[in-house]
Design a protein around this motif. Structure first.
Motif, PDB file in Angstrom:
ATOM      1  N   HIS A 282       0.834  -1.196   0.000  1.00  0.00           N
ATOM      2  CA  HIS A 282       0.000   0.000   0.000  1.00  0.00           C
ATOM      3  C   HIS A 282       0.876   1.255   0.000  1.00  0.00           C
ATOM      4  O   HIS A 282       1.897   1.297   0.691  1.00  0.00           O
ATOM      5  CB  HIS A 282      -0.900  -0.014   1.234  1.00  0.00           C
ATOM      6  CG  HIS A 282      -1.936   1.067   1.208  1.00  0.00           C
ATOM      7  ND1 HIS A 282      -1.630   2.363   1.504  1.00  0.00           N
ATOM      8  CD2 HIS A 282      -3.245   1.038   0.875  1.00  0.00           C
ATOM      9  CE1 HIS A 282      -2.725   3.107   1.382  1.00  0.00           C
ATOM     10  NE2 HIS A 282      -3.723   2.312   0.990  1.00  0.00           N
ATOM     11  N   PRO A 283       0.499   2.263  -0.793  1.00  0.00           N
ATOM     12  CA  PRO A 283       1.313   3.489  -0.855  1.00  0.00           C
ATOM     13  C   PRO A 283       1.671   4.027   0.529  1.00  0.00           C
ATOM     14  O   PRO A 283       2.743   4.577   0.725  1.00  0.00           O
ATOM     15  CB  PRO A 283       0.405   4.468  -1.594  1.00  0.00           C
ATOM     16  CG  PRO A 283      -0.456   3.607  -2.447  1.00  0.00           C
ATOM     17  CD  PRO A 283      -0.670   2.342  -1.671  1.00  0.00           C
TER      18      PRO A 283
ATOM     19  N   LEU B 220       4.526   2.110   1.182  1.00  0.00           N
ATOM     20  CA  LEU B 220       5.520   2.051   0.110  1.00  0.00           C
ATOM     21  C   LEU B 220       6.145   3.421  -0.163  1.00  0.00           C
ATOM     22  O   LEU B 220       7.333   3.549  -0.359  1.00  0.00           O
ATOM     23  CB  LEU B 220       4.848   1.525  -1.157  1.00  0.00           C
ATOM     24  CG  LEU B 220       5.774   0.862  -2.180  1.00  0.00           C
ATOM     25  CD1 LEU B 220       6.479  -0.321  -1.554  1.00  0.00           C
ATOM     26  CD2 LEU B 220       4.961   0.408  -3.387  1.00  0.00           C
ATOM     27  N   ASP B 221       5.308   4.467  -0.168  1.00  0.00           N
ATOM     28  CA  ASP B 221       5.777   5.751  -0.695  1.00  0.00           C
ATOM     29  C   ASP B 221       6.061   6.802   0.365  1.00  0.00           C
ATOM     30  O   ASP B 221       6.947   7.637   0.203  1.00  0.00           O
ATOM     31  CB  ASP B 221       4.737   6.316  -1.678  1.00  0.00           C
ATOM     32  CG  ASP B 221       4.644   5.448  -2.916  1.00  0.00           C
ATOM     33  OD1 ASP B 221       5.587   4.641  -3.108  1.00  0.00           O
ATOM     34  OD2 ASP B 221       3.662   5.546  -3.663  1.00  0.00           O
ATOM     35  N   THR B 222       5.311   6.796   1.450  1.00  0.00           N
ATOM     36  CA  THR B 222       5.523   7.887   2.406  1.00  0.00           C
ATOM     37  C   THR B 222       6.923   7.772   3.011  1.00  0.00           C
ATOM     38  O   THR B 222       7.453   6.672   3.177  1.00  0.00           O
ATOM     39  CB  THR B 222       4.475   7.851   3.540  1.00  0.00           C
ATOM     40  OG1 THR B 222       4.465   6.529   4.065  1.00  0.00           O
ATOM     41  CG2 THR B 222       3.106   8.208   3.035  1.00  0.00           C
ATOM     42  N   GLY B 223       7.481   8.924   3.319  1.00  0.00           N
ATOM     43  CA  GLY B 223       8.806   8.943   3.919  1.00  0.00           C
ATOM     44  C   GLY B 223       9.918   9.031   2.887  1.00  0.00           C
ATOM     45  O   GLY B 223      11.088   9.133   3.231  1.00  0.00           O
ATOM     46  N   TYR B 224       9.561   9.055   1.634  1.00  0.00           N
ATOM     47  CA  TYR B 224      10.569   9.167   0.576  1.00  0.00           C
ATOM     48  C   TYR B 224      11.326  10.487   0.716  1.00  0.00           C
ATOM     49  O   TYR B 224      10.712  11.554   0.683  1.00  0.00           O
ATOM     50  CB  TYR B 224       9.876   9.067  -0.775  1.00  0.00           C
ATOM     51  CG  TYR B 224      10.780   9.228  -1.983  1.00  0.00           C
ATOM     52  CD1 TYR B 224      11.863   8.377  -2.177  1.00  0.00           C
ATOM     53  CD2 TYR B 224      10.552  10.226  -2.913  1.00  0.00           C
ATOM     54  CE1 TYR B 224      12.691   8.521  -3.279  1.00  0.00           C
ATOM     55  CE2 TYR B 224      11.364  10.372  -4.023  1.00  0.00           C
ATOM     56  CZ  TYR B 224      12.428   9.515  -4.197  1.00  0.00           C
ATOM     57  OH  TYR B 224      13.234   9.657  -5.294  1.00  0.00           O
TER      58      TYR B 224
ATOM     59  N   GLN C 100       8.086  12.893   1.538  1.00  0.00           N
ATOM     60  CA  GLN C 100       6.668  12.674   1.276  1.00  0.00           C
ATOM     61  C   GLN C 100       5.998  12.186   2.553  1.00  0.00           C
ATOM     62  O   GLN C 100       6.441  11.227   3.161  1.00  0.00           O
ATOM     63  CB  GLN C 100       6.501  11.634   0.149  1.00  0.00           C
ATOM     64  CG  GLN C 100       5.060  11.342  -0.208  1.00  0.00           C
ATOM     65  CD  GLN C 100       4.941  10.431  -1.413  1.00  0.00           C
ATOM     66  OE1 GLN C 100       5.835  10.400  -2.274  1.00  0.00           O
ATOM     67  NE2 GLN C 100       3.850   9.691  -1.494  1.00  0.00           N
TER      68      GLN C 100
END
Lengths: 214, 468, 986
Positions: free
Chosen positions: A35-36, A39-43, A153
């Motif tokens: 899930h994003p 997967l994506d947060t913290g980039y 992010q």
């Protein structure tokens, strides 16, 4: 005459059952991890210039619009041109080695290659103008950038996440002039004020396909 | 072993097992197929089937890499051989479930020696069928991901449950699952028999694992009977539902030639029709390969011929009704599409369909044809062809001449279309031959149940479970 | 504006397709790419000095570094170093410019996204485009990015440079002396600056000659005026004033005017609601043109017989007391037709009009002028001005050029634009002749002329250069560049300046200095104004008051005109695909079907069913056509309504030296085109027995069903004026209410988008199709795929013939997604990829589509298009710069279709919101097809607003829904075609 003992057969059946259960569980776990939000947060990519939003937007209190000039006029919140940096840095820190890439870019005309942090798929047409003029603050999607040394992010930016707000915008709507005040909090419940603004200005966020996909 | 010929009941009720076989004969005969060496015929058949299966995967690979454009599909003919083959294969599957489930519930004993193979056929046919809806999108990974209604946190949106294609997903997957269960449960006692007769450790282990610890104890038999009955009950409605829902893919559209209420019964009848044709084709082959004349007797085959005659008539009647309704509806588009089927660019497809589906089965009025192996083999092939054409006629001819003459077109298959279709035969045959080779093709325990014409015992003879 | 680059991923056009371009500058791969794409000056591009140019070209490329991080590919944002005035990233900029075709200007407005011109629209201020465009103007944008353009200065095929060419020229011009050996062969141009340069050159080289040649031109009309009035004049028609129009072989709505003006004027008189009486159009022609399809009465006649018919008409009208000789006997039908026409004309003195086509000899134009004068139309429906360019007897001067070359009297030949080797009359072997002199050829692509030249010079695209040009009535416009020359090309103007030996060589300086001289004091301010408005005020020519001496002219005409021999004739027409060959490498135009034949990617010998029978050929049979000792081969295509004993051939095909798209497409017919039979002439045709695959997007299916023979109603509706009046009295018939399984959606609130298409105005000119292609990134699939029925056009033009096969009527129906309120496609999509918006648009979410094609099957209008293959796979990088950044480029396995240009709707919506959340005004949102349409046949708007134009149209009595009985409730409805037949002829 049998190959397997009775007990073994029992265990065999149990094992078969267990495998099925494990497969199911594995699927669920995978779905969660993909899930994003995971997967994506913290980039937090490393930028060519160690620019600190905390310093500029936070400590120095510069307004977001000073650099991101086009948010209110265009789909894109343009990343500032080198000359905007140089407005100040011709005399501020004009010798700092950290700013060398900036000075080079200004001299050569070559762009600085910033690394994109908030990335939407190509088939998504996000419009900054529409959101900012409606009174959706930067903070709703980008978080407290004024407290970030390196921008990262903080939201999943998934379709589900977009729709949550489009279907219930009230908590995220504020007077347009305050969108860049990242630390602003209304007295009382933001949703109440939001609902009021929504009524007054006739804001109705779309949730049909072509609002974002064309 | 009394002389069966003297039994007065024989006149009314000829034996389902001939040649005066005993229990052990049955066991030996069936098991020997699995245990002995494969006959020459089997190898020949494999030599044909395996390369064809290879062709299937080659074509699918090419399709996925390149796109649907490698098929003949176009606008206006958005569906061509893909969905034609899908419906056809699904139809084939029906006989299996019908024989094993419905005939079982109706206590039709003669089913016993063919139901196992028929179920296997169902399973493999569904497998072949499933390939098409999955691959006809050209991007199966997307289809697989989007079509199943996983609650999804990514998008906050669901599938469109109004779409017949969505219903299809449920119908076909349910059908596949239940058929598989039904088949496997039925296999357990016989697997145990094989396990017990096995001489090599590998066979012992494999069959041992598969037979899930079957011992043929009374309690196991009781549970077994119940489970079997329940599954039979479950599959029975599926026979009707699956093809009805497949027919909705067409019936719910507004296309003349598709937009019709007769489809569900018409499709189910057609499915049974083609299904039995396929069973006959395969059974006569199996009989030839393994000389199962005593187990798959003329009675079985004749009964199936009768079923084909009956369903064939239903299908023929449906064709007539379609035309009548087209005329009676006074709908210009409806009338045109049906006349166009018979006299338009696809006349050849239409008349081959009539010849194979309506004319061919009429021969079964005569005992001579019902009891002649070559005759029924050839006719069953014809019926299979005819039923394929039926689906093609429904899909292609309705699409290629729709409302606006400006968009009329024509469909011509490419070599990939043909390769994919032949390929599914390869897959089907390969699976079926492997089944014949490694699993008891005839339900040993059930056949034993009908050795003595006991009308009472509903199923098998527990005492003689897989324990020889 | 050339500096406009903002390198931001999400600004990238073409969407994901930019991903394939995943290299950063200064990597070896990138350098190779630059070398490949820009051989000329690649090194120069790569040095940081002119990085700007590079950035501009490569806007997208930098955005993506293909380095894949662990979690996602790293993408870069590359902002400008220094800002550009007036530029907001993500907002398109629009610039006025003009485009010259055959010496005539059309004013355009070009949209640029981040420095890339992406879309062409008409300039409303320009008298000949009036805000509209035609298919060719729309497609020009694709030529700009054609990777197969001439891109490198060469000397006999060897890489060279402009500097070397210039030094060569200096030596050469020193040798030229008085210029006796110098010839300049150019395309026709009305550029004032170029005119000035011509004068300078003539002064510098008094003995030199400048020849202007156009394979497709209006010069015979001007000659006709000279014959009638003693001076070369251009006739301007005021079609909106004419009640009765007679066209003598003139496709004035189509390829014979190439401008929107006549269409606008004509269509304005085809809308019965406007109160004004409908005009009546009589057309006499050989080919079945779109003008013929609009005609209320049409007479089929060989082009060679038109003169006789013109005479007969003049006789009927008795234009002069004198008796006129009879050139040829037409049949009774012709007699009946002409007498009816004559009566009608006489009944509308001063409000009628006779126009003659550019193919017809000067005499016929003179006759038309006399008839108009006799009817008192001169000064009313037709006025005259001097032509914007000098007219010379082109064919004669071309012949002289051939002789001079042959006799070695020419040492230096400079070719400025065009493709003369391919298009010049076929008597001479120009390829050989060009070897007899030093030829410097400035050509746009590496065409036949380029191949035959000594110096091969790349010509700049009109959107890359400065220039100026006049419209047919003299109105001047400035061409301003939208982008720096992609391949370092130069304009004819700049070469002319070199020849003239001017110091200033840059187009900008040449044009600006010329106009500065004209304007004197306020030059600066006028220059700005000219650039802003796209037209230069007070440059229109004054009307010339004329009076012809009828008897004298008639005498001359009678002597000149000879009876045409019987038998088969061939007629040459410009092509809808390539015009005269100049668009031969333009895939958009090749894929857009011919309006009448629906043929794509080919030309054909068009003939009538009767003639086809006579020659024993059917579609695709190759004909051998011979005349004047020359022969060509061309496949036959039967066109109902074509004149008998006449074969129509389209120019500009069978290019041997051309880009990848156009090479060898179609059959070259220029080989038959001699000066004697320049437009038409007698020929023999015979069947060769060979066949050739012709592909059309639509068979000749009529609305009459095969087998049943029934007519299909509810598709195309046509009325005569009487029927319309009757219907208007009874008011619009309302569809009977139908019940529905699904709950009704409430469409009464907010904007509800809808469209009305007027079949009475639509002339079927293809402009909307190409405009849609450009706006919506619609892919090209090629001949083979079209043959399979896989073309991708979101809007198509359905052409239906009706009536007698030999002499039918035709009607054209634009068909795009009609946005059904009860859309059959939506209920069957398993993944809800196509769903309804609350504003009534049937949306496609490409990224959701899995590609079951069920929606396509269930669409009764068959307007959905499926990406059967990845049509965008192999397109060159440079070609991707034409993509519209606001529209996703679709991958294979995805369904697509018209969505009312939803990107334009959303753009205006956010604009309206930004401007204080005001409502969107009627007419503020314009769809691409609507904007291009020269006939104003397409109207889009909010049907919830009773005052909007579209709602008003939908109230009209002739408004109807296609396939209404299906209860799909389409948002696009049609206004029935109204014909205005002459009672005497029905």
């Amino acid at each position: 005459m049998t190959v397997f003992s009775k007990r073994f057969d029992t265990h065999l059946r149990l094992a078969a059952g267990a495998i099925v259960v494990l497969l199911g569980a594995g699927g669920a776990i995978a779905a969660y991890l993909l899930h994003p939000r995971q997967l994506d947060t913290g980039y937090t990519p490393v930028q060519p210039v160690p620019y600190s939003h905390k310093l500029h937007a936070g400590n120095l209190g510069m307004d977001c619009l000073y650099c991101h000039t086009t948010v209110a006029q265009s789909n894109y919140a343009a990343v500032p041109m080198t000359e905007i940096c140089m407005n100040c840095h011709v005399r501020v820190k004009e010798k700092s080695p950290k700013l060398q890439p900036v000075r080079d870019s200004y001299a050569s005309g070559k762009p600085i290659q910033w690394v994109k942090v908030h990335r939407l798929p190509d088939y998504v047409y996000f419009n900054h103008q529409a959101h900012v003029t409606a009174g959706v603050s930067c903070v709703s999607c980008h978080g407290r950038v004024d407290q970030m040394v390196e921008v990262r992010q903080v939201q999943p930016l998934s379709m589900a996440w977009c729709l949550d707000c489009h279907r219930n915008p009230a908590p995220h709507v504020r007077p347009p002039e305050l969108v860049t005040k990242l630390d602003w909090q209304p007295e009382g419940d933001p949703a109440v004020l939001g609902a009021k603004l929504i009524r007054e200005k006739g804001i109705h966020p779309p949730d049909n396909c072509s609002a974002c996909h064309r | 072993m009394a002389d069966l010929a003297l039994d007065p009941r024989m006149e009314l009720n000829p034996p389902l097992v001939t040649g005066g076989m005993t229990y052990s004969d049955v066991t030996d005969k069936v098991s020997s197929i699995v245990e002995g060496k494969a006959p020459k015929q089997w190898w020949i058949a494999m030599a044909v089937a395996v390369p064809l299966a290879g062709l299937l995967f080659a074509c699918l690979g090419y399709l996925v890499a390149t796109g649907i454009g490698v098929w003949g599909n176009n606008s206006p003919v958005g569906w061509g051989w893909d969905i034609t083959n899908f419906v056809w294969w699904i139809g084939i599957g029906h006989a299996g479930t019908l024989i094993s489930a419905i005939l079982f519930l109706f206590r039709q004993k003669w089913r016993t020696s063919i139901n196992r193979a028929a179920e296997a056929m169902t399973l493999f046919a569904v497998a072949c069928a499933a390939i098409y809806p999955l691959f006809h999108t050209g991007r199966p990974w997307r289809a697989a991901y989007w079509l199943f209604p996983l609650p999804n946190e990514f998008l906050h949106m669901w599938q469109n449950f109004r779409s017949p294609l969505m219903w299809d997903v449920f119908a076909v997957s349910t059908y596949g699952t239940v058929s598989a269960l039904f088949w496997f449960v039925g296999l357990i006692p016989d697997l145990a028999t094989l396990r017990d007769r096995a001489t090599t450790p590998i066979r012992k282990t494999i069959y041992g694992l598969l037979s899930l610890g079957w011992r043929g104890s009374a309690s196991q038999w009781r549970h077994y009977e119940l489970a079997y009955l329940l599954l039979a009950g479950l599959s029975t409605p599926l026979v009707l539902s699956v093809h009805s829902i497949v027919s909705f893919d067409f019936a719910t559209s507004l296309l003349p030639g598709w937009h019709t209420t007769i489809f569900p019964p018409y499709f189910v009848a057609g499915a049974v029709f083609s299904g039995f044709a396929m069973v006959v084709t395969l059974m006569t082959l199996a009989r030839w390969i393994y000389g199962l004349d005593n187990l798959i007797t003329m009675k079985h085959l004749e009964n199936m011929c009768k079923v084909m005659l009956a369903t064939g008539m239903i299908v023929g009647f449906a064709y007539g009704t379609e035309f009548f309704i087209a005329w009676y509806s006074a709908n210009q588009y409806e009338r045109f599409i049906f006349l166009n089927r018979a006299f338009g660019p696809y006349w050849w497809a239409y008349w081959s369909m009539i010849a194979c589906n309506v004319i061919a089965p009429q021969f079964f009025w005569f005992r001579k044809f019902r009891t002649s192996i070559p005759a029924m083999f050839i006719l069953s092939i014809f019926i299979n062809i005819g039923m394929w054409f039926e689906r093609f006629v429904i899909i292609a001819t309705s699409l290629h001449r729709d409302f606006l003459p400006s968009s009329w077109g024509y469909f011509t298959p490419t070599w990939v279309d043909i390769g994919t279709y032949l390929g599914t035969f390869g897959l089907f045959l390969t699976l079926f031959l492997l089944f014949l080779r490694f699993l008891p093709a005839i339900a040993i325990s059930e056949v034993k149940g009908v050795l003595h014409q006991q009308v009472s015992a509903p199923h098998g003879v527990p005492a003689h479970g897989g324990s020889h | 504006m050339n500096e406009l680059i903002q390198l931001n991923l999400s600004s990238l056009t073409g969407r994901k397709y930019w991903r394939s371009l995943n290299q950063l500058a200064d990597t070896p791969e990138f350098r190779q790419w630059v070398e490949r794409e820009f051989p000329e000056g690649a090194s120069e591009l790569l040095d940081s000095g002119s990085r700007r140019t590079l950035l501009k070209l490569m806007a997208a490329g930098f955005g993506l570094a293909g380095l894949t991080a662990c979690r996602r590919p790293v993408e870069k944002i590359l902002p400008l170093s220094k800002g550009v005035e007036g530029y907001v990233h993500g907002r398109p900029l629009h610039y006025a410019t003009a485009l010259e075709t055959c010496g005539i200007a059309a004013g355009l407005i070009v949209e640029c996204n981040d420095g890339r011109p992406t879309k062409v629209e008409g300039n409303p201020r320009h008298p000949f485009s009036l805000g509209a465009t035609n298919a060719f103007q729309q497609a020009t944008i694709l030529d700009l990015y054609d990777p197969d353009r001439a891109r490198q200065v060469q000397k006999q095929g060897v890489k060279s440079s402009w500097a070397e060419f210039e030094s060569w020229w200096r030596e050469q011009s020193a040798k030229l002396g008085d210029g006796a050996g110098l010839r300049i062969l150019s395309t026709r141009s009305s550029s004032p600056s170029l005119e000035a340069l011509k004068a300078e050159i003539a002064k510098k080289f008094p003995q030199s000659a400048w020849i202007e040649y156009e394979p497709v031109s209006f010069e015979r009309a001007i000659e006709g005026a000279r014959l009638a009035f003693g001076q070369p004049l251009v006739a301007h028609y005021r079609l909106e004033q004419a009640d009765v129009i007679v066209s003598l072989d003139c496709d004035f709505l189509g390829l014979d005017t190439l401008s929107a003006q006549p269409v606008k004027q004509f269509a304005a008189r085809r809308k019965p609601e406007d109160g004004r009486e409908l005009n009546r159009l009589y057309s006499v022609e050989a080919n079945f043109t779109i003008t013929g399809a609009m005609a209320d009465h049409r007479l089929r006649a060989r082009s060679s017989d038109i003169a006789a018919i013109a005479m007969a008409l003049a006789r009927e009208l008795n234009v002069s007391g004198a008796e006129l000789k009879v050139l040829g006997q037409g049949g009774d039908r012709q007699q009946k037709f002409l007498s009816a026409v004559a009566k009608d004309l006489l009944a509308h003195r001063g409000k009628s009009l006779v126009v003659a086509g550019p193919r017809q000899p000067a005499e016929v134009h003179a006759l038309a002028a006399l008839i108009n004068q006799a009817l008192g139309n001169t000064g009313q429906t037709v006025v005259y001005t001097r032509p914007p360019f000098a007219v010379s007897e082109t064919l004669a001067s071309v012949k002289k050029l051939a002789d001079d070359l042959n006799a070695g009297r020419v040492s230096t030949l400079v070719v400025l634009g065009g493709n003369p080797v391919f298009t010049l009359p076929a008597e001479a072997d120009w390829n050989a002749l060009f070897r007899k002199a030093a030829v410097a050829a400035l050509t746009f692509d590496e065409n036949e002329t380029w191949k035959a030249a000594t110096w091969q010079l790349p010509e700049a695209h009109p959107f890359e250069t400065w220039g100026d040009v006049r419209a047919l009535d003299g109105t001047a416009s400035i061409l301003q560049p939208q982008i720096q020359p992609l391949y370092g090309g130069r304009s004819a103007l700049e070469i002319a300046a070199l020849i003239a030996g001017r110091e200033q060589r840059r187009g900008h300086d040449i044009v600006r200095s010329y106009w500065a001289a004209q304007w004197g004091a306020q030059a600066e301010q006028k220059w700005k104004q000219a650039l802003y408005e796209g037209v230069i005020e007070n440059t229109r020519f004054p009307l010339v008051d004329v009076k012809a001496d009828a008897p004298r002219v008639l005498a001359a005409v009678q002597n000149a005109l000879k009876p045409a021999p019987a038998g088969i004739e061939t007629v040459f027409y410009a092509s809808w695909h390539t015009l005269d060959g100049r668009f031969a490498n333009n895939a958009w135009l090749h894929e857009t079907p011919d309006p009448m034949t629906k043929l794509v990617w080919d030309n054909a010998a068009l003939l009538s069913p009767a003639t086809a029978k006579k020659l024993g050929v059917k579609d695709g049979d190759v004909l051998e056509i011979a005349s004047g000792g020359k022969q060509i081969r061309c496949p036959a295509l039967v066109l109902p309504g074509h004149a008998d004993d006449s074969i129509s051939l389209q120019l500009g095909f069978g290019r041997s030296a051309c880009g990848r798209v156009g090479r060898g497409v179609g059959h070259r017919v220029e080989g038959l085109r001699t000066a004697a039979n320049f437009w038409f002439g007698p020929a023999e045709a015979r069947k060769t027995g060979a066949t050739y695959k012709l592909v059309t997007t639509q068979e000749h299916h009529t609305l009459i069903e095969p087998i049943t023979g029934l007519k299909r109603h509810n598709i195309v509706e046509e009325f005569s004026v009487e029927e319309y009046r009757h219907r208007a009295e009874h008011g619009k018939h309302e569809p009977h209410p139908a019940t529905d399984l699904f709950p009704e959606f409430d469409y009464s609130k907010g904007y509800q988008w809808g469209m009305a298409i007027d079949l009475s105005a639509c002339i079927g000119c293809n402009a909307c199709m190409v405009a849609c292609t450009a706006e919506n990134n619609i892919p090209v699939v090629g001949k083979e795929q079209v043959a399979k029925g896989r073309e991708m056009h979101w809007i198509r033009l359905d052409r239906y013939f009706s009536g007698d096969e030999e002499d039918p009527q035709a009607v054209v129906q634009p068909m795009a997604c009609v946005q059904c309120e009860k859309a059959p496609c939506e209920s069957v999509c398993p993944v809800a990829a196509t769903a309804h918006s609350p504003e009534g648009i049937n949306e496609m979410a490409y990224n959701r589509c899995v590609g079951t094609r069920y929606c396509l099957n269930n669409c009764p209008y068959k307007v959905r298009r499926f990406n059967f293959l990845n049509w965008n796979k192999d397109i060159p990088e440079i070609r991707k710069m034409v993509f519209n950044p606001d529209v996703t480029v679709r991958m294979r396995g995805v369904m697509e279709k018209c969505n009312y240009c939803v990107q334009r709707i959303e753009e205006k919506r956010s604009q309206a919101k930004a401007e204080g959340r005001r409502p969107i005004r009627d007419g503020e949102i314009v769809t691409a097809c609507q904007q291009a349409c020269p006939a104003d046949a397409i109207v889009f708007g909010n049907i919830n607003d009773p005052e909007s134009r579209v709602s008003k149209l939908k109230q009209q009595a002739r408004d109807y829904s296609v396939l209404e009985e299906l209860n799909t409730k389409p948002r696009t409805t049609y206004l029935a075609r109204v014909r205005n037949p002459n009672p005497e002829l029905v």
